[in-house]
Design an enzyme around this catalytic site. Structure first.
Site, short mmCIF file in Angstrom:
data_model
loop_
_atom_site.label_atom_id
_atom_site.label_comp_id
_atom_site.label_asym_id
_atom_site.label_seq_id
_atom_site.Cartn_x
_atom_site.Cartn_y
_atom_site.Cartn_z
N ALA A 93 0.86 -1.05 0.09
CA ALA A 93 0.09 0.01 -0.04
C ALA A 93 0.82 1.33 -0.18
CB ALA A 93 -0.81 0.04 1.26
N GLY B 207 1.80 1.57 -3.56
CA GLY B 207 0.79 1.64 -4.30
C GLY B 207 0.03 3.07 -4.22
N ASP B 208 0.28 3.60 -3.13
CA ASP B 208 -0.38 4.98 -2.93
C ASP B 208 0.33 6.06 -3.74
OD1 ASP B 208 -1.75 7.13 -1.39
OD2 ASP B 208 0.10 7.60 -0.47
N SER B 209 1.58 5.86 -3.98
CA SER B 209 2.26 6.75 -4.67
C SER B 209 2.06 6.41 -6.52
CB SER B 209 3.78 6.72 -4.59
OG SER B 209 4.26 7.01 -3.44
#
Length: 130
Positions: free
Chosen positions: A20, A23-25
């Site tokens: 995550a 993945g956030d970036s």
């Protein structure tokens, strides 16, 4: 977008929180690229639009749209991210939305680290087009 797969980063061996984290970036850059591709706007307006797309509620809605087309493996990664223990409690978001958003970010991180850029773009285009 470049993948870290050539660095032998096996996403199957990483925690859902780590997935995550990256993945956030990945999701954030996709949203930013989408917004600047739409039109050349003032940065403040771009940021306001980004915030509407990159928040727990929007990401929870996005994963709901994607669920019918995800593979079993992708659903498993999403659920690992969604169910991951966290000490953080969102201040201005529903807890269920927060966990769903974390699952979506874990999925994008998993796909990114696995070098599945085409799949990331396919899923993101579905999110943006609905």
């Amino acid at each position: 977008m470049r993948s870290l797969s050539e660095n032998n980063t096996n996403p199957k061996l990483l925690s859902p929180q780590t997935l995550a984290f990256i993945g956030d970036s990945v999701y954030d850059i996709l949203v930013r690229e989408h917004l600047i591709a739409e039109a050349n706007r003032p940065v403040g307006e771009l940021n306001n639009r980004k915030v509407k797309l990159v928040n727990c509620e929007s990401q929870a809605n996005a994963i709901e749209r994607l669920m019918p087309i995800l593979t079993d493996e992708e659903i498993s990664v999403y659920k690992r991210g969604r169910n991951a223990f966290t000490k953080h409690t969102p201040k201005n978001a529903d807890v269920a939305d927060y966990h769903a958003a974390t699952g979506l970010e874990a999925l994008f991180g998993y796909l990114y680290l696995g070098g599945e850029i085409e799949r990331i773009n396919e899923l993101f285009n579905i999110i943006i087009s609905t």
